[in-house]
Scaffold this motif. Structure first.
Motif, short mmCIF file in Angstrom:
data_model
loop_
_atom_site.label_atom_id
_atom_site.label_comp_id
_atom_site.label_asym_id
_atom_site.label_seq_id
_atom_site.Cartn_x
_atom_site.Cartn_y
_atom_site.Cartn_z
N MET A 182 0.83 -1.21 0.00
CA MET A 182 0.00 0.00 0.00
C MET A 182 0.87 1.26 0.00
N GLU A 183 2.03 1.19 0.67
CA GLU A 183 2.95 2.33 0.66
C GLU A 183 3.52 2.54 -0.74
N ARG A 184 3.82 1.44 -1.44
CA ARG A 184 4.30 1.56 -2.82
C ARG A 184 3.20 2.16 -3.72
N LEU A 185 1.97 1.70 -3.53
CA LEU A 185 0.85 2.21 -4.33
C LEU A 185 0.58 3.68 -4.03
N ARG A 186 0.89 4.09 -2.84
CA ARG A 186 0.70 5.50 -2.46
C ARG A 186 1.67 6.40 -3.21
N GLY A 187 2.84 5.87 -3.53
CA GLY A 187 3.87 6.71 -4.14
C GLY A 187 4.05 6.54 -5.63
N ARG A 246 -8.80 -5.95 -2.19
CA ARG A 246 -9.89 -4.99 -1.97
C ARG A 246 -9.36 -3.57 -1.80
N ARG A 247 -8.22 -3.44 -1.10
CA ARG A 247 -7.65 -2.11 -0.90
C ARG A 247 -7.14 -1.53 -2.22
N VAL A 248 -6.55 -2.37 -3.06
CA VAL A 248 -6.08 -1.91 -4.37
C VAL A 248 -7.25 -1.41 -5.20
N ARG A 249 -8.36 -2.15 -5.20
CA ARG A 249 -9.54 -1.73 -5.97
C ARG A 249 -10.06 -0.39 -5.50
N GLU A 250 -9.88 -0.08 -4.21
CA GLU A 250 -10.36 1.20 -3.66
C GLU A 250 -9.47 2.36 -4.10
N VAL A 251 -8.15 2.18 -3.97
CA VAL A 251 -7.25 3.31 -4.22
C VAL A 251 -6.84 3.45 -5.67
N SER A 252 -6.89 2.34 -6.45
CA SER A 252 -6.48 2.40 -7.86
C SER A 252 -7.36 1.46 -8.68
N PRO A 253 -8.59 1.90 -8.96
CA PRO A 253 -9.56 1.01 -9.61
C PRO A 253 -9.12 0.49 -10.97
#
Length: 541
Positions: free
Chosen positions: A39-44, A66-73
């Motif tokens: 999630m930290e990698r996806l944030r940056g 599920r978290r990936v689908r929320e932050v980067s659909p």
């Protein structure tokens, strides 16, 4: 084609194996040892594909999915597991996984699955771009485009807000359309940052990323953004021309905007620039065709009216001369061809004077028709090839004659022209400028219920320039519109009444003649348009 891939697995050897195999295929691969690190990698950064193990400590693969689908659909997710239980597979597919891979990996199966996932990612992006492009190019006027661009950008970037700012006549950015901004302070912040990036375009045209994951030398003196706020500032440039600025804004600490999203944003920039340029050129072409057609019609009408008007004028002149001769014979002994039929009495004298008055009025009327015909022919000739010095007041009077039918019912027209004012250029084009200004003033006054309805046209010499003012005591122009009145296609009259091109064309004409045009207005008091042109130098002996 290469993709940005994030590998998430708590086993280091598995990560290294996938890194080696996928890097060898040309992909850019990043590692994460668990869900929190992922999630930290996806944030940056932005990724096309996430490959995750199912069984990991603290956050399993299903929860990460599920978290990936929320932050980067738009990011595709492949789930890998050594435990191919049916319920796990169903849960992952329902949560949005692209596919499942069984451990140990079969090389061909791995490459095929990754390739299909990246293909779907690109297909979805392309489909979204096609939809966005259609939405933009269906809007064929600059009046409709800003809203379409701002809303399409917000949707495409999955952001909380988006703003399109366009430069006004003086180059200052103005909000053309904003979607999702919370208040005036946020709008002012976007404009302030946009002004800064526009001032540095000559040194750096690249987009800027601001927020917790972005810093830019161009904004060193600006205070940092609030911790939950991030922005992309995207300059819209065509050749050497600065067309405007797109601002993308997100209010999220868990998913701020980052440099990895600039590739996605660059697609938007290209579409927005193309849409704005198409709208501008289509409008100019339409305006040019319309003006050319009007010129041809004016020339044709002038030719058709001119001949019969000349006959009437000639005959009325003959009748006037005859009546003048008859008047001189009144009170004398009848003599000559006229005197033989005259027997003057009070009634006959009164009738005679009435006929004289009627003929004089008809003569003045047909002279006015001839003047209008001449003015129409002048305006229809737009060739500057033989432009020379001419009497500016004649161009102003011509505009006043052309617009009299619209101006006189709307207001009291006051004309104060200083004599001896000569400028260089095309009388037809200059007359067109003042015709447009007078008609705009008359239209503003026609629906005005204020205490005074006056339209004043004045000219005077100020130093080396001739200054003409067209002023009205009408409703004035709203402050938020004042800086945009010279923008092409900007109009407050509605699509059926105005095209938003008149003032833009007028400004272009004045500037080509070496002058300038300005506007000042007070809401509820009135508006003044000031045209300044180079005056003919005074010949000194």
């Amino acid at each position: 084609m290469a993709g940005q891939i994030l590998i998430v697995d708590d086993e280091r050897d598995i990560r290294r194996l996938l890194l080696e195999m996928l890097s060898g295929e040309g992909h850019e691969v990043t590692e994460a040892a668990n869900g929190a690190e992922a999630m930290e990698r996806l944030r940056g950064a932005s990724f096309d594909l996430v490959m995750t193990d199912v069984r990991m400590p603290s956050m399993n693969g299903l929860e990460l999915l599920r978290r990936v689908r929320e932050v980067s659909p738009s990011t595709e997710v492949i789930v890998a597991t050594a435990y191919a239980e049916l319920d796990t597979a169903i849960a992952c597919i329902r949560a949005g996984a692209f596919d499942l891979l069984r451990k140990p990996f079969q090389l061909q199966e791995l490459f095929t699955c990754v390739s299909r996932a990246l293909d779907r990612r690109r297909f979805n992006v392309s489909t979204e771009l096609v939809r966005l492009s259609q939405a933009l190019f269906e809007k064929n006027t600059l009046e409709e485009l800003p809203r379409a661009i701002a809303e399409s950008v917000r949707s495409f970037m999955v952001s909380d807000a988006a703003m399109l700012a366009l430069p006004d006549a003086d180059g200052k950015l103005q909000v053309a359309h904003a979607y999702g901004l919370v208040d005036e302070a946020e709008s002012a912040l976007c404009l302030s940052l946009g002004e800064q990036i526009s001032r540095t375009l000559s040194a750096d045209r690249t987009p800027a990323v601001l927020g917790p994951l972005g810093a830019d030398w161009r904004f060193e003196k600006f205070p940092p953004l609030p911790p939950d706020l991030s922005m992309l500032l995207l300059p819209l440039v065509a050749g050497e021309r600065f067309l405007g600025l797109l601002v993308v804004l997100r209010r999220s600490r868990s998913r701020p905007l980052n440099r990895g999203e600039l590739d996605r944003a660059s697609l938007l920039i290209a579409h927005a620039v193309l849409a704005l340029e198409n709208g501008r050129m289509a409008g100019q072409l339409s305006a040019s065709e319309r003006m050319a057609s009007m010129g041809l019609v004016a020339a044709g009408i002038s030719h058709e009216i001119n001949n019969p008007a000349s006959y009437v004028l000639s005959n009325l002149n003959y009748i006037q001369q005859g009546l003048t001769a008859m008047g001189r014979s009144m009170g004398q002994e009848p003599s000559g061809a006229w005197g033989e039929v005259l027997a003057w009495g009070p009634r006959q004298q009164e009738e005679f004077e009435g006929v004289q008055q009627a003929v004089a009025e008809a003569y003045e009327g047909i002279k006015r028709i001839c003047e209008i015909v001449r003015d129409m022919r002048t305006i229809s000739r737009m060739d500057d090839a033989s432009a020379g010095w001419f009497d500016l007041n004649e161009a102003i009077r011509s505009a006043l004659r052309i617009t009299r039918a619209e101006a006189t019912p709307a207001a009291t027209v006051i004309v104060e022209l200083a004599e001896g004012l000569e400028v260089k250029g095309s009388p037809g084009r200059v007359s067109q400028v003042f015709s447009n200004l007078i008609i705009n003033a008359a239209q503003a006054l026609s629906e005005w219920s204020g205490p005074r309805r006056e339209l004043r046209v004045t000219s005077r010499l100020m130093g080396e320039r001739v200054v003409v003012e067209v002023a009205d005591t009408g409703p004035g122009i709203a402050p938020e519109h004042l800086s945009r009145v010279f923008q092409p296609f900007f109009t407050t009259k509605g699509l059926t009444t105005g095209t938003g091109l008149g003032l833009s064309i007028s400004r272009d004409i004045v500037r080509r003649l070496g002058g300038d045009i300005e506007v000042s207005s007070v809401k509820g008091v009135g508006t003044i348009f000031t045209v300044a042109l180079p005056a003919r130098p005074i010949q000194r002996s």
